[in-house]
Motif scaffolding. Structure first.
Motif, PDB file in Angstrom:
ATOM      1  N   LYS A  64     -45.003  31.788  26.099  1.00 16.43           N
ATOM      2  CA  LYS A  64     -44.387  30.548  26.558  1.00 16.43           C
ATOM      3  C   LYS A  64     -45.402  29.429  26.690  1.00 16.43           C
ATOM      4  N   LEU A  65     -46.573  29.720  27.253  1.00 20.31           N
ATOM      5  CA  LEU A  65     -47.602  28.700  27.431  1.00 20.31           C
ATOM      6  C   LEU A  65     -48.069  28.155  26.102  1.00 20.31           C
ATOM      7  N   TYR A  66     -48.381  29.040  25.164  1.00 16.66           N
ATOM      8  CA  TYR A  66     -48.916  28.576  23.892  1.00 16.66           C
ATOM      9  C   TYR A  66     -47.848  27.948  23.009  1.00 16.66           C
ATOM     10  N   ARG A  67     -46.596  28.365  23.161  1.00 17.06           N
ATOM     11  CA  ARG A  67     -45.530  27.669  22.431  1.00 17.06           C
ATOM     12  C   ARG A  67     -45.435  26.222  22.890  1.00 17.06           C
ATOM     13  N   SER A  68     -45.658  25.984  24.177  1.00 20.75           N
ATOM     14  CA  SER A  68     -45.588  24.606  24.680  1.00 20.75           C
ATOM     15  C   SER A  68     -46.736  23.758  24.144  1.00 20.75           C
ATOM     16  N   GLN A  69     -47.852  24.382  23.787  1.00 19.91           N
ATOM     17  CA  GLN A  69     -48.981  23.652  23.223  1.00 19.91           C
ATOM     18  C   GLN A  69     -48.856  23.496  21.713  1.00 19.91           C
ATOM     19  N   ALA A  70     -48.433  24.561  21.049  1.00 15.22           N
ATOM     20  CA  ALA A  70     -48.351  24.539  19.593  1.00 15.22           C
ATOM     21  C   ALA A  70     -47.138  23.771  19.088  1.00 15.22           C
ATOM     22  N   CYS A  71     -46.039  23.829  19.820  1.00 13.29           N
ATOM     23  CA  CYS A  71     -44.783  23.205  19.408  1.00 13.29           C
ATOM     24  C   CYS A  71     -44.237  22.365  20.562  1.00 13.29           C
ATOM     25  N   PRO A  72     -44.918  21.266  20.919  1.00 14.99           N
ATOM     26  CA  PRO A  72     -44.547  20.495  22.111  1.00 14.99           C
ATOM     27  C   PRO A  72     -43.389  19.530  21.874  1.00 14.99           C
ATOM     28  N   ILE A  73     -42.313  20.035  21.325  1.00 20.61           N
ATOM     29  CA  ILE A  73     -41.101  19.244  21.147  1.00 20.61           C
ATOM     30  C   ILE A  73     -39.949  19.999  21.801  1.00 20.61           C
ATOM     31  N   LYS A  74     -38.759  19.440  21.779  1.00 22.30           N
ATOM     32  CA  LYS A  74     -37.642  19.990  22.533  1.00 22.30           C
ATOM     33  C   LYS A  74     -37.428  21.466  22.232  1.00 22.30           C
ATOM     34  N   ASP A  75     -37.342  22.259  23.302  1.00 24.43           N
ATOM     35  CA  ASP A  75     -37.120  23.701  23.197  1.00 24.43           C
ATOM     36  C   ASP A  75     -38.191  24.402  22.369  1.00 24.43           C
ATOM     37  N   ASN A  76     -39.375  23.781  22.255  1.00 26.00           N
ATOM     38  CA  ASN A  76     -40.481  24.333  21.460  1.00 26.00           C
ATOM     39  C   ASN A  76     -40.032  24.654  20.044  1.00 26.00           C
ATOM     40  N   ALA A  77     -39.202  23.765  19.506  1.00 26.88           N
ATOM     41  CA  ALA A  77     -38.712  23.949  18.136  1.00 26.88           C
ATOM     42  C   ALA A  77     -39.892  24.050  17.174  1.00 26.88           C
ATOM     43  N   GLY A  78     -39.764  24.938  16.206  1.00 23.19           N
ATOM     44  CA  GLY A  78     -40.821  25.171  15.237  1.00 23.19           C
ATOM     45  C   GLY A  78     -41.638  26.408  15.546  1.00 23.19           C
ATOM     46  N   GLU A  90     -40.155  29.265  16.548  1.00 26.76           N
ATOM     47  CA  GLU A  90     -39.308  30.438  16.397  1.00 26.76           C
ATOM     48  C   GLU A  90     -39.974  31.451  15.454  1.00 26.76           C
ATOM     49  N   ASN A  91     -39.961  32.711  15.856  1.00 30.87           N
ATOM     50  CA  ASN A  91     -40.532  33.799  15.054  1.00 30.87           C
ATOM     51  C   ASN A  91     -42.028  33.637  14.796  1.00 30.87           C
ATOM     52  N   SER A  92     -42.698  32.869  15.662  1.00 30.53           N
ATOM     53  CA  SER A  92     -44.157  32.779  15.571  1.00 30.53           C
ATOM     54  C   SER A  92     -44.775  33.960  16.300  1.00 30.53           C
ATOM     55  N   ARG A  93     -45.941  34.396  15.834  1.00 32.87           N
ATOM     56  CA  ARG A  93     -46.583  35.590  16.391  1.00 32.87           C
ATOM     57  C   ARG A  93     -47.899  35.278  17.085  1.00 32.87           C
ATOM     58  N   PHE A  94     -48.733  34.457  16.424  1.00 26.34           N
ATOM     59  CA  PHE A  94     -50.063  34.175  16.952  1.00 26.34           C
ATOM     60  C   PHE A  94     -50.411  32.702  16.764  1.00 26.34           C
ATOM     61  N   TYR A  95     -51.329  32.250  17.597  1.00 29.54           N
ATOM     62  CA  TYR A  95     -51.782  30.859  17.602  1.00 29.54           C
ATOM     63  C   TYR A  95     -53.294  30.865  17.688  1.00 29.54           C
ATOM     64  N   GLY A  96     -53.950  30.027  16.882  1.00 26.24           N
ATOM     65  CA  GLY A  96     -55.402  30.013  16.898  1.00 26.24           C
ATOM     66  C   GLY A  96     -55.966  28.622  16.738  1.00 26.24           C
ATOM     67  N   ALA A  97     -57.220  28.447  17.184  1.00 25.00           N
ATOM     68  CA  ALA A  97     -57.870  27.144  17.095  1.00 25.00           C
ATOM     69  C   ALA A  97     -59.379  27.305  17.057  1.00 25.00           C
ATOM     70  N   SER A  98     -60.036  26.354  16.411  1.00 24.14           N
ATOM     71  CA  SER A  98     -61.488  26.202  16.516  1.00 24.14           C
ATOM     72  C   SER A  98     -61.794  24.712  16.402  1.00 24.14           C
ATOM     73  N   THR A  99     -62.899  24.274  17.004  1.00 28.07           N
ATOM     74  CA  THR A  99     -63.226  22.856  17.090  1.00 28.07           C
ATOM     75  C   THR A  99     -64.702  22.633  16.780  1.00 28.07           C
ATOM     76  N   PHE A 100     -64.973  21.544  16.061  1.00 29.98           N
ATOM     77  CA  PHE A 100     -66.340  21.211  15.672  1.00 29.98           C
ATOM     78  C   PHE A 100     -66.603  19.726  15.886  1.00 29.98           C
ATOM     79  N   ARG A 101     -67.878  19.389  15.988  1.00 29.41           N
ATOM     80  CA  ARG A 101     -68.285  17.994  16.061  1.00 29.41           C
ATOM     81  C   ARG A 101     -69.410  17.759  15.058  1.00 29.41           C
ATOM     82  N   HIS A 102     -69.528  16.514  14.641  1.00 27.98           N
ATOM     83  CA  HIS A 102     -70.583  16.121  13.702  1.00 27.98           C
ATOM     84  C   HIS A 102     -71.352  14.987  14.355  1.00 27.98           C
TER      85      HIS A 102
END
Length: 217
Positions: free
Chosen positions: A68-82, A84-96
């Motif tokens: 629920k927490l990561y759906r709200s971050q990955a799909c921050p639109i109504k009812d966390n649309a988009g 559905e049937n997602s399994r995993f969420y990942g991220a990495s960040t870089f700076r130059h």
């Protein structure tokens, strides 16, 4: 996309880091559809320090099970649309440091290619396509992935650049979000290269190979 939003992406990556990473069962429909990525596949698909020549790692590649927490971050639109049937969420960040640029890579892994296709327009039209900042225009990132979109705009009042790309590779949706505090910090060619690396790594993972695509030195 403002630098504040870019820092928000980094905060998401840091939150994922705290959650840790691990394995997950691979799913293959056996009917020619692309395989569903495991949590470990997602983590390894995200570019790491070795893949990002000239960039410094702000948040190392991390993947988590979608909840629920990561759906709200990955799909921050109504009812966390988009999500559905997602399994995993990942991220990495870089700076130059030389260009005052920052980039965040994001992945949502779905349980089927159909689920990823259905989520594509929902998330691009409903959220990610709006994250390129002011006066954003579409641009071509080439024939990468199975579906792709990209927008380039201004990330701040001074005209600093911001860009977002979205790509579907089989059962995964991928994003590259980049911004710079300097007007020349990022450009379309640079964003295209970043998106290509992520898409190629996702394709390698779905082909059963170790992701190895990297920026040219």
């Amino acid at each position: 996309m403002t630098m504040r939003n870019c820092r928000w992406c980094a905060a998401i990556a840091s939150a994922l880091l705290l959650a840790g990473c691990g394995g997950g069962a691979q799913s293959d429909s056996g009917n020619g559809e692309a395989v569903a990525l495991t949590k470990e596949h997602v983590r390894r698909t995200l570019p790491d320090g070795e893949a990002m020549t000239g960039w410094k790692e702000s948040a190392r590649p991390t993947a988590v099970e979608m909840d629920k927490l990561y759906r709200s971050q990955a799909c921050p639109i109504k009812d966390n649309a988009g999500c559905e049937n997602s399994r995993f969420y990942g991220a990495s960040t870089f700076r130059h440091d030389d260009s005052a640029a920052a980039v965040t890579f994001l992945i949502i892994a779905y349980d089927s290619e159909q689920a990823a296709r259905q989520a594509y327009d929902v998330l691009w039209d409903g959220y990610y396509g709006k994250r390129a900042g002011q006066r954003a225009k579409t641009f071509d990132i080439g024939p990468i992935g199975d579906e792709r979109d990209a927008r380039f705009g201004s990330s701040g009042f001074g005209g600093e650049p911001g860009a977002v790309t979205q790509t579907r590779v089989g059962t995964a949706l991928l994003w590259t979000e980049a911004a710079s505090a300097d007007k020349g910090g990022i450009d379309e060619d640079g964003v295209r290269d970043l998106a290509t690396v992520l898409a190629e790594r996702a394709r390698q993972a779905q082909n059963g190979d170790a992701p190895s695509a990297a920026l040219d030195g």
